[in-house]
Motif scaffolding. Structure first.
Motif, short mmCIF file in Angstrom:
data_model
loop_
_atom_site.label_atom_id
_atom_site.label_comp_id
_atom_site.label_asym_id
_atom_site.label_seq_id
_atom_site.Cartn_x
_atom_site.Cartn_y
_atom_site.Cartn_z
N GLY A 137 9.69 5.26 2.66
CA GLY A 137 9.26 4.45 3.80
C GLY A 137 7.78 4.16 3.81
N PRO A 138 6.97 5.05 4.38
CA PRO A 138 5.55 4.73 4.58
C PRO A 138 4.74 4.54 3.30
CG PRO A 138 6.07 6.97 5.29
CD PRO A 138 7.36 6.29 5.05
N LEU A 139 5.02 5.32 2.25
CA LEU A 139 4.23 5.14 1.03
C LEU A 139 4.43 3.75 0.45
CD1 LEU A 139 2.35 6.16 -1.21
CD2 LEU A 139 4.39 6.99 -2.41
N LEU A 140 5.69 3.33 0.26
CA LEU A 140 5.95 2.01 -0.30
C LEU A 140 5.45 0.91 0.62
CD1 LEU A 140 9.51 2.47 -1.86
CD2 LEU A 140 7.27 2.64 -2.97
N ALA A 141 5.61 1.09 1.93
CA ALA A 141 5.11 0.09 2.87
C ALA A 141 3.60 -0.01 2.82
CB ALA A 141 5.56 0.44 4.29
N GLY A 142 2.93 1.08 2.45
CA GLY A 142 1.48 1.06 2.35
C GLY A 142 0.97 0.01 1.37
N PHE A 143 1.77 -0.30 0.34
CA PHE A 143 1.34 -1.32 -0.62
C PHE A 143 1.34 -2.71 0.01
CE2 PHE A 143 2.41 2.19 -3.37
CZ PHE A 143 1.44 2.12 -4.37
N ALA A 144 2.22 -2.94 0.97
CA ALA A 144 2.16 -4.20 1.71
C ALA A 144 0.87 -4.29 2.51
CB ALA A 144 3.37 -4.34 2.62
N MET A 145 0.40 -3.14 3.03
CA MET A 145 -0.86 -3.13 3.76
C MET A 145 -2.05 -3.37 2.82
SD MET A 145 0.20 -2.81 6.78
CE MET A 145 1.67 -3.68 6.18
N LEU A 146 -1.94 -2.92 1.57
CA LEU A 146 -2.99 -3.22 0.59
C LEU A 146 -3.04 -4.72 0.33
CD1 LEU A 146 -2.49 -0.34 -2.02
CD2 LEU A 146 -4.14 -0.46 -0.15
N MET A 147 -1.89 -5.36 0.29
CA MET A 147 -1.87 -6.83 0.16
C MET A 147 -2.52 -7.48 1.37
SD MET A 147 1.81 -7.92 -1.51
CE MET A 147 2.90 -6.57 -1.08
N LEU A 148 -2.17 -6.98 2.55
CA LEU A 148 -2.68 -7.56 3.79
C LEU A 148 -4.20 -7.48 3.86
CD1 LEU A 148 -1.88 -8.72 6.62
CD2 LEU A 148 -1.92 -6.36 7.44
N ALA A 149 -4.77 -6.41 3.30
CA ALA A 149 -6.21 -6.19 3.41
C ALA A 149 -7.03 -7.12 2.54
CB ALA A 149 -6.53 -4.73 3.06
N ALA A 150 -6.42 -7.79 1.57
CA ALA A 150 -7.16 -8.71 0.70
C ALA A 150 -7.67 -9.90 1.50
CB ALA A 150 -6.26 -9.18 -0.44
N GLY A 151 -8.63 -10.62 0.94
CA GLY A 151 -9.19 -11.77 1.63
C GLY A 151 -8.14 -12.80 2.00
N ASP A 152 -7.18 -13.00 1.11
CA ASP A 152 -6.07 -13.93 1.37
C ASP A 152 -4.81 -13.14 1.70
OD1 ASP A 152 -5.74 -12.78 -1.09
OD2 ASP A 152 -5.56 -14.65 -2.22
N GLY A 153 -4.99 -12.00 2.36
CA GLY A 153 -3.91 -11.08 2.62
C GLY A 153 -2.68 -11.66 3.30
N PRO A 154 -2.84 -12.45 4.38
CA PRO A 154 -1.65 -13.01 5.02
C PRO A 154 -0.79 -13.84 4.07
CG PRO A 154 -3.53 -13.19 6.48
CD PRO A 154 -4.07 -12.71 5.16
N TRP A 155 -1.43 -14.59 3.17
CA TRP A 155 -0.67 -15.39 2.22
C TRP A 155 0.02 -14.51 1.19
CZ3 TRP A 155 0.57 -20.12 3.35
CH2 TRP A 155 -0.25 -20.87 4.21
N ARG A 156 -0.63 -13.44 0.78
CA ARG A 156 0.02 -12.52 -0.17
C ARG A 156 1.28 -11.90 0.45
NH1 ARG A 156 -4.04 -9.89 -4.43
NH2 ARG A 156 -5.67 -11.48 -4.34
N VAL A 157 1.15 -11.46 1.68
CA VAL A 157 2.30 -10.85 2.34
C VAL A 157 3.39 -11.89 2.54
CG1 VAL A 157 3.11 -9.72 4.44
CG2 VAL A 157 0.91 -9.09 3.46
N LEU A 158 3.01 -13.11 2.90
CA LEU A 158 4.01 -14.16 3.11
C LEU A 158 4.76 -14.46 1.81
CD1 LEU A 158 5.27 -16.18 5.06
CD2 LEU A 158 3.50 -17.82 4.38
N VAL A 159 4.04 -14.58 0.70
CA VAL A 159 4.69 -14.81 -0.60
C VAL A 159 5.63 -13.66 -0.93
CG1 VAL A 159 4.29 -14.93 -3.09
CG2 VAL A 159 2.89 -16.31 -1.53
N PHE A 160 5.18 -12.45 -0.70
CA PHE A 160 6.00 -11.26 -0.95
C PHE A 160 7.31 -11.32 -0.16
CE2 PHE A 160 6.44 -7.00 1.27
CZ PHE A 160 7.35 -6.48 0.37
N VAL A 161 7.22 -11.59 1.12
CA VAL A 161 8.42 -11.63 1.96
C VAL A 161 9.31 -12.81 1.58
CG1 VAL A 161 9.26 -11.89 4.32
CG2 VAL A 161 7.28 -10.43 3.86
N LEU A 162 8.71 -13.97 1.30
CA LEU A 162 9.49 -15.14 0.93
C LEU A 162 10.30 -14.90 -0.33
CD1 LEU A 162 7.08 -18.15 1.64
CD2 LEU A 162 9.21 -17.60 2.81
#
Length: 286
Positions: A137-162
């Motif tokens: 759960g939390p460890l793997l989800a933490g990598f999504a937070m690493l994506m979110l923290a990038a300058g273009d983080g929202p787009w990275r997370v959106l691509v991931f979910v899409l």
């Protein structure tokens, strides 16, 4: 997430499809709004979802008489996800290590086990269950937070979910239309090889379109990203199906109408998060 349907037309949907679609669209709208209105809102949303999913898993394990501690996984979730967003990978690793240690200490202090053995097997089993929960759960989800923290983080997370959603939709559509050959009937009877092919095709197309448009990557990098994401997402879905079969349950919970529990919606996203994060760092930079 289910990634494809199976061979029996009467049972392919498996759930109330209109309700499932409506709930899925609602969750998608909330996710996109939280990403682009203020990314900290997504952090709160993701933390709440993983926290609830973690509690679902603790309950499921306890129903099979594993004395899995609940406090360390809950505290670890609240430390790992914000820690990853604010402090990066090092903070995520430290928080995970401390959470694992807390699981061991908490379970040992709480007592129980086979006192006739120098290493009480029930305690070892319970600790292993707790470590699995905080890892899955939390460890793997933490990598999504690493994506979110990038300058273009929202787009990275959106691509991931899409990409994960594209895998789900492609697999479901192809499985319903052409599914004839079960992929893993002993684990998930509704999954077919035809559905898997649909997931791969739709995932590759989604990656080829989404990566250049959202993050400026190359189309062929998007194809690679999409294919790898689909493979990992299907593996995650099958792994949770195997876990639920072993636990003797259909869903991890009942919170989401037409979808089951929160962890039933995260089963494909969680394993894919570290893979997508690393590939995005490789393709478009940190």
């Amino acid at each position: 997430m289910s990634t494809n349907a199976g061979t029996a037309p009467a049972r392919r949907a498996g759930r109330n499809l209109p309700v499932a679609i409506g709930m899925g669209l609602a969750m998608g709208a909330v996710l996109v709004a939280s990403l682009f209105v203020r990314r900290e809102a997504f952090l709160v949303l993701a933390s709440a979802a993983v926290l609830y999913g973690t509690v679902e898993m603790v309950r499921a394990f306890r129903a099979r008489h594993l004395r899995v501690p609940v406090l360390p996984p809950v505290a670890g979730t609240l430390a790992m996800l914000p820690g990853a967003y604010l402090g990066g990978g090092e903070t995520l690793f430290v928080a995970y290590t401390l959470t694992v240690l807390a699981v061991v200490v908490y379970r040992l202090v709480s007592g129980g086990g086979d006192h006739g053995s120098p290493v009480p097997v029930p305690v070892v089993r319970d600790v292993a269950g707790g470590v699995f929960i905080v890892t899955y759960g939390p460890l793997l989800a933490g990598f999504a937070m690493l994506m979110l923290a990038a300058g273009d983080g929202p787009w990275r997370v959106l691509v991931f979910v899409l990409l994960v959603v594209a895998s789900d939709i492609g697999g479901y559509a192809a499985g319903v239309l052409w599914g004839r050959h079960p992929m893993a009937p002993s684990v998930s009877p509704k999954k077919s090889w035809e559905g898997t092919a649909g997931s791969l095709v739709v995932g590759a197309v989604a990656g080829a379109v989404a990566l250049p448009l959202a993050l400026g990557g190359q189309w062929w990098e998007g194809v690679v990203l999409g294919l790898v994401t689909v493979v990992v997402a299907i593996g995650g879905d099958l792994s949770e199906s195997m876990l639920k079969r072993d636990l003797g349950i259909k869903d991890m919970g009942t919170l989401l109408p037409g979808h089951g529990g929160v962890m039933d919606r995260l089963d494909s996203l969680l394993p894919a998060a570290p893979v997508v994060h690393l590939l995005l760092v490789w393709f478009v930079g940190p």
